[in-house]
Scaffold this motif. Sequence first.
Motif, PDB file in Angstrom:
ATOM      1  N   LYS A   1      42.867  52.845  46.685  1.00 10.44           N
ATOM      2  CA  LYS A   1      43.816  51.727  46.579  1.00 10.44           C
ATOM      3  C   LYS A   1      44.580  51.807  45.256  1.00 10.44           C
ATOM      4  CE  LYS A   1      43.910  46.652  46.407  1.00 10.44           C
ATOM      5  NZ  LYS A   1      43.093  45.426  46.509  1.00 10.44           N
TER       6      LYS A   1
ATOM      7  N   PRO B   1      38.500  42.379  36.451  1.00 11.03           N
ATOM      8  CA  PRO B   1      39.415  42.082  37.570  1.00 11.03           C
ATOM      9  C   PRO B   1      39.801  43.335  38.363  1.00 11.03           C
ATOM     10  CG  PRO B   1      40.173  40.991  35.564  1.00 11.03           C
ATOM     11  CD  PRO B   1      39.037  41.891  35.178  1.00 11.03           C
ATOM     12  N   ALA B   2      39.982  44.458  37.680  1.00 10.73           N
ATOM     13  CA  ALA B   2      40.358  45.697  38.378  1.00 10.73           C
ATOM     14  C   ALA B   2      39.230  46.175  39.286  1.00 10.73           C
ATOM     15  CB  ALA B   2      40.736  46.776  37.371  1.00 10.73           C
ATOM     16  N   GLN B   3      37.995  46.000  38.833  1.00  7.85           N
ATOM     17  CA  GLN B   3      36.849  46.381  39.670  1.00  7.85           C
ATOM     18  C   GLN B   3      36.719  45.435  40.856  1.00  7.85           C
ATOM     19  OE1 GLN B   3      33.623  47.108  36.602  1.00  7.85           O
ATOM     20  NE2 GLN B   3      32.852  48.191  38.387  1.00  7.85           N
ATOM     21  N   SER B   4      36.841  44.137  40.610  1.00  6.70           N
ATOM     22  CA  SER B   4      36.633  43.168  41.693  1.00  6.70           C
ATOM     23  C   SER B   4      37.724  43.246  42.756  1.00  6.70           C
ATOM     24  CB  SER B   4      36.501  41.748  41.142  1.00  6.70           C
ATOM     25  OG  SER B   4      37.718  41.336  40.570  1.00  6.70           O
ATOM     26  N   THR B   5      38.914  43.733  42.404  1.00  4.08           N
ATOM     27  CA  THR B   5      39.983  43.879  43.396  1.00  4.08           C
ATOM     28  C   THR B   5      39.990  45.270  44.018  1.00  4.08           C
ATOM     29  OG1 THR B   5      41.567  44.426  41.649  1.00  4.08           O
ATOM     30  CG2 THR B   5      41.500  42.137  42.376  1.00  4.08           C
TER      31      THR B   5
ATOM     32  N   LEU C   1      47.085  44.474  35.277  1.00  2.58           N
ATOM     33  CA  LEU C   1      46.390  45.512  36.033  1.00  2.58           C
ATOM     34  C   LEU C   1      47.299  46.701  36.302  1.00  2.58           C
ATOM     35  CD1 LEU C   1      44.061  43.576  38.497  1.00  2.58           C
ATOM     36  CD2 LEU C   1      43.599  44.472  36.219  1.00  2.58           C
TER      37      LEU C   1
ATOM     38  N   GLN D   1      50.411  45.080  48.357  1.00  3.78           N
ATOM     39  CA  GLN D   1      49.367  45.161  47.332  1.00  3.78           C
ATOM     40  C   GLN D   1      49.976  45.000  45.950  1.00  3.78           C
ATOM     41  OE1 GLN D   1      47.354  48.902  47.810  1.00  3.78           O
ATOM     42  NE2 GLN D   1      46.284  48.265  49.650  1.00  3.78           N
TER      43      GLN D   1
ATOM     44  N   GLU E   1      50.297  41.599  44.786  1.00  7.88           N
ATOM     45  CA  GLU E   1      49.032  40.936  44.455  1.00  7.88           C
ATOM     46  C   GLU E   1      48.466  41.394  43.112  1.00  7.88           C
ATOM     47  OE1 GLU E   1      46.390  41.854  47.653  1.00  7.88           O
ATOM     48  OE2 GLU E   1      47.782  41.131  49.157  1.00  7.88           O
ATOM     49  N   VAL E   2      49.034  42.438  42.534  1.00 10.70           N
ATOM     50  CA  VAL E   2      48.488  43.020  41.314  1.00 10.70           C
ATOM     51  C   VAL E   2      49.236  42.472  40.107  1.00 10.70           C
ATOM     52  CG1 VAL E   2      48.053  45.173  40.081  1.00 10.70           C
ATOM     53  CG2 VAL E   2      47.838  45.110  42.564  1.00 10.70           C
ATOM     54  N   SER E   3      48.477  41.956  39.155  1.00 11.72           N
ATOM     55  CA  SER E   3      49.089  41.379  37.952  1.00 11.72           C
ATOM     56  C   SER E   3      49.705  42.472  37.083  1.00 11.72           C
ATOM     57  CB  SER E   3      48.036  40.635  37.141  1.00 11.72           C
ATOM     58  OG  SER E   3      47.149  41.562  36.545  1.00 11.72           O
TER      59      SER E   3
ATOM     60  N   ILE F   1      40.483  48.268  42.536  1.00 10.57           N
ATOM     61  CA  ILE F   1      41.496  49.170  42.001  1.00 10.57           C
ATOM     62  C   ILE F   1      40.876  50.307  41.202  1.00 10.57           C
ATOM     63  CG2 ILE F   1      43.419  49.294  40.344  1.00 10.57           C
ATOM     64  CD1 ILE F   1      44.183  46.468  41.326  1.00 10.57           C
TER      65      ILE F   1
END
Length: 87
Positions: A77, A50-54, A14, A6, A9-11, A56
Amino acid sequence: TPVEEQLGEVSPALLKLIEAIGNNWYSAKELRERMGFKSKSSFIKNYLNPAQSTGIIQLEDSENPQSPNQRYGLTEKGKQILNQIES
């Protein structure tokens, strides 16, 4: 491990957001100020959305997403990623 996968996958953006939230709940304005951003729209577009859509971060009041008192916190997560960052 799955958490290490994970993390890949996290920028970096984020990861900063995850660290800024920690184990607390913050409004979008509080988070923006904690992270030193001035532009509300770019903060929402580049960090919160982006944090919501993934998966997090989560809304404290998911029944009323537009609530003026809305706050954001980490999902399970997000907490797993935070623990990985801190260890």
